[in-house]
Structure formats: structure tokens, C-alpha cells
Motif scaffolding. Sequence first.
Motif, PDB file in Angstrom:
ATOM      1  N   ASP A  87      -9.820   5.784  -6.445  1.00  0.00           N
ATOM      2  CA  ASP A  87     -10.002   4.239  -5.942  1.00  0.00           C
ATOM      3  C   ASP A  87      -9.805   4.575  -4.620  1.00  0.00           C
ATOM      4  O   ASP A  87      -9.393   4.238  -3.566  1.00  0.00           O
ATOM      5  N   ASP A  89     -11.266   1.793  -2.618  1.00  0.00           N
ATOM      6  CA  ASP A  89     -11.046   1.308  -2.032  1.00  0.00           C
ATOM      7  C   ASP A  89      -9.516   0.541  -1.224  1.00  0.00           C
ATOM      8  O   ASP A  89      -9.646   0.602  -0.391  1.00  0.00           O
ATOM      9  N   CYS A  90      -8.651   2.611  -1.958  1.00  0.00           N
ATOM     10  CA  CYS A  90      -7.375   2.043  -1.105  1.00  0.00           C
ATOM     11  C   CYS A  90      -7.643   2.868  -0.199  1.00  0.00           C
ATOM     12  O   CYS A  90      -8.397   3.306   0.263  1.00  0.00           O
ATOM     13  N   GLU A  91      -6.353   2.336   1.122  1.00  0.00           N
ATOM     14  CA  GLU A  91      -6.908   2.907   2.482  1.00  0.00           C
ATOM     15  C   GLU A  91      -6.911   4.442   2.624  1.00  0.00           C
ATOM     16  O   GLU A  91      -7.092   5.381   3.615  1.00  0.00           O
ATOM     17  N   GLU A  92      -5.453   5.296   1.428  1.00  0.00           N
ATOM     18  CA  GLU A  92      -5.750   6.679   0.935  1.00  0.00           C
ATOM     19  C   GLU A  92      -7.024   7.159   1.194  1.00  0.00           C
ATOM     20  O   GLU A  92      -7.664   8.187   2.328  1.00  0.00           O
ATOM     21  N   SER A  93      -8.110   6.829   0.560  1.00  0.00           N
ATOM     22  CA  SER A  93      -9.055   7.000   0.135  1.00  0.00           C
ATOM     23  C   SER A  93     -10.258   6.477   1.038  1.00  0.00           C
ATOM     24  O   SER A  93     -11.414   7.854   1.638  1.00  0.00           O
ATOM     25  N   GLN A  94      -9.858   5.395   1.531  1.00  0.00           N
ATOM     26  CA  GLN A  94     -10.662   5.560   2.398  1.00  0.00           C
ATOM     27  C   GLN A  94     -10.721   6.366   3.686  1.00  0.00           C
ATOM     28  O   GLN A  94     -11.547   7.054   4.851  1.00  0.00           O
TER      29      GLN A  94
END
Length: 517
Positions: A87, A89-94
Motif C-alpha cells: 500500500d 499511500d499508507c504512512e508506514e509504506s512512505q
Amino acid sequence: MTGPEEPDPQLLIAEIARFESLDELDAGQFRAYAEAETALENLLLGHSAALTANCEHHEAVGLLDQVLELNRTLRRIAERERLRINDDDCEESQDLQQWRDLADGLILIVEGARLINLAEARRLASDLDGAAQLMRESLEYYGALADSELPQAGVGELRRRIGLAHLTLYAAIAENRIGNYRGAHDALDEVQVVYEELLADAQELEEVEEPFRTIVAEVVRELTSALVDVTTLGAVNEMLQAAQDGRFLEVIDNGRAAVQSFETSILAARAAGPNRNMVALRQMELEYVRGWVHLAGAETAMDRADWDEALSGIRTAREHWATMSRLGLRNLHVGVLAQRPDSTSHDFLLRGALRRLERDRRYRAEIDDLRESLHRSQLSNIQVIASANAAAETRRETTMGDTNHFGGPVNVAGALGSHNRVGPVHQVQHQPQAAGTDLRLLARQLEDLTEVLGAGPRSPRELESVELVRQATTAAKRGDEAGVRGFLAGAGRWILDVAEKIGLDVAVAVMRQSLGA
């Protein structure tokens, strides 16, 4: 106040190894892993910078290899966890993507730093071509970073500009080594301007986030040290150019400026840490310059014919260059240099200076002997001429008829001859006077004339004339100008001829007036 305590690298290594062994990491675990990895990475980068500053370039490369391995692993794990989340777009991925990009950027920086260390090692080994090739390879990494969208793109551009300036510096060193000091001067001027601008840019980046702080601090340290090196090399280059042109006073001035720069660099190296290798390298270069300063001093002493000072300067130069050679052997032993400094050219210079010293001293002695011989010859010629003139005058007095002796002022009109007697009369004599005659100068010239006249054997008539000159000298000393003229009038024309030959202008003028010549 003490700084923060340095973390234990062994504990960091153990913690990082534990996280790396896990098949997957949650957000908290990954952050703990990344922070431990960053702490260890900063320790390694700091120690690598210290090794670089101490000219231990291969050891520094060994630590940089460890940093590369840490970041490659971090990048792999960050990308693994990002793909696992699936994902974007999620904060953890970013957050994971940012760590991956940071690792990519640092890999490019460290790859470039490895090559720069290897280039500097080649430079110290006197392989400037190899050093330049490695520096150009490092520019490929920094160029790729500068042209990317990675977080450290600005650092990449800064490091690319530094690498280009380093290449110009290598070119300046190459010109200096082949004796093209003018070309080296121009290149060094260019490098100094670029370094100053780069340092200003780097200092503006000091307030940066933690991942960049160690990198930027190393850039600032490197540029500050490089500016000192360029200033010192510039002074050495000017010194050697002056020596090439034979301008030894400028050699001394520029050499002293270089000595001061080296001494400052040595103090800074000692203050920054142990840095034994850097200190030894700077001391070796310092002894090289000091040798030149003393050799130039010996050359100027020879120009002054100060033989003792010249010999002392040559001996002192030899001592400094011998110390330089010993330090070079030490630096070779510890691996800072790849070869011992060549002392052949210095021995040649010293032997040449000694030959010039002996030649000039011999020539000066021969010139002094020739001058003394010429002076004696001139006096001898004057004595011969004077004796001949005196003899000729004596012959004229004894063979050409009546000789008239007067005991005082007389009126001789129509009364000269063998059977005429003329008694003293009272008469005012109007003799021409030399305006402003310097009697003190006249007395000195008459003394010189008396010395020349009395240098050889004389006839009784000649001795009488010499005595009259001596009495004229005494009269001049007491300020009796009339007495001087009276004595010189009876001395004879041959005395005037001698005075003219030895250039006694004041005495000649007075004698001409006294003799009516």
C-alpha cells in the motif's frame, strides 16, 4: 561539560544482527533497527573520517565497506517490508520508502568516498595519473546522486564540485612537479576560489537532519583542511619559482610563509587527535621547505662574500633535508608513502652550492691579489716617472746657463745675468688665488703625494723637493695658504707631473698657480 556518550558498537552490531535475522519487522521494530543501523553507521563514518585525516586511506576504505554493507542490507529490508505492506499511500509504506531512498543516496556517497580515499593514496604514492582516474570514477557516483531525486541530491552536487576541484588540484601538483610553476600558480588560484565557495555552501547545510549531519560535517572538515593545503602548496610553488629564477630573497620570504602554514597545519592535526601520520607527513614537507630557505640564505650570503654564513646555511639545509629523508623512510614504513622521497636532487643542489662557494671565494681572493699587484705596479711606475722627471729638471738647471737665486721679492726687469746683482725690494705681489681652496682636502692630497714621492730612492735634489711638499702639507694643516704656495713654488715641475698622474686634483690646481703653469 562532556558530550553525549558514544554508543557501544558491539551492542549495536548485536542488535542490528537480531533485527536482520527476522523474516519480517513491524513498524516499531523497523524503526528500532533503522536507528541502531544509523548510530553504527555514524560511528563508522566518524572513524573513517579520522583515518582519512591521518592518511590511513586503505583502513578508511575498510570501514566504508562496512557502511556500504549496512546500507545495502537496510535498503533490502526496507524494500521487502514496503512490498509486504503493498500500500504505497499508507504512512508506514512512505516511511519505508524514505529509508530506502536514504540508503540509496548514502550508498552513492560512500562509493564516491571510497574512490576518493583510494585516489589520495595514489597521490601520496606519486601516481597522479592513477589518482586522477579514481577521482573521475568518484564523480560518476556523485553525478548520479546530484541528478537524482534522492534526499541527498544536494550533497551529491556539492561532492561533485569538490571532486572537480580535487582534479584541478592534482593538475596543479603535476605542473609543480615538472617545474611549470606559472601553470601551477594559475591552477592553485582556481582551486582556492572554488574551495572557498564550496566551504561557504557546505556551512549553510550544517543545520540538517541527523542522517546527513555526519556527512556534511566531514565535507566541512575536508574543505577546511584542503584550503590550508592549497595555501601552503601555493607558498611552496612561489618559493620554487623564485628559486628557478634565482630570486633568493623571494625564496626566503615565500619559504617562511610556507613554514608558517605547515606549522599551523601540524598544530591543527595534533589538536584534532593523535594523527601521527598526518603530523609526520607535514613535518616531512616542513623540513623540505626549511632546507630551501637555508640554501637560499647561503646563496645570498655568497653574494655578500660572507663565506662563513654561506657555509653555515648549506650545512643547515643539508640537516633539514636529511631529517626530511628520515621522515620519508618512516612514512614509507607505516604505509603513508609508497616510496621514499628522492634525495639525489638535493645532494646535487648542495654540492653545487659548495662548488660555487669555493669558486667565488677563490675568485675574490684572486681579484684582491690582482688589485694589490696593480696598485703596486702603478706606484712603481709613478716612482720611475717621478725620478726621471726630477733628473731631467736637475739636468736643465745645470746645463742651460745662469741659475738665479732670489732671497726675497725682487724687481728683475733688465737685471738678469751672470754679472748683475739685484737686491731685495719692497713689492706687493698679486698672485692668483684659488677661490675657496679646501685646505683640509689639500693637506690630505699632499700627504698622499708625499707618500708616493718617498716610496723609492731619491737624489739629493729630489729629496729637497719632497721635503718642500712635506712642509707645504704642514702649512695646509695650520691654514697657511700663502705658505703652502711658497713651498710648492720651489718644489719643481716634476712634482706637478706626479700629482697629475695620481689624480690629486686640488693639489694640482694649487701647484699650477704656485708654479705659474
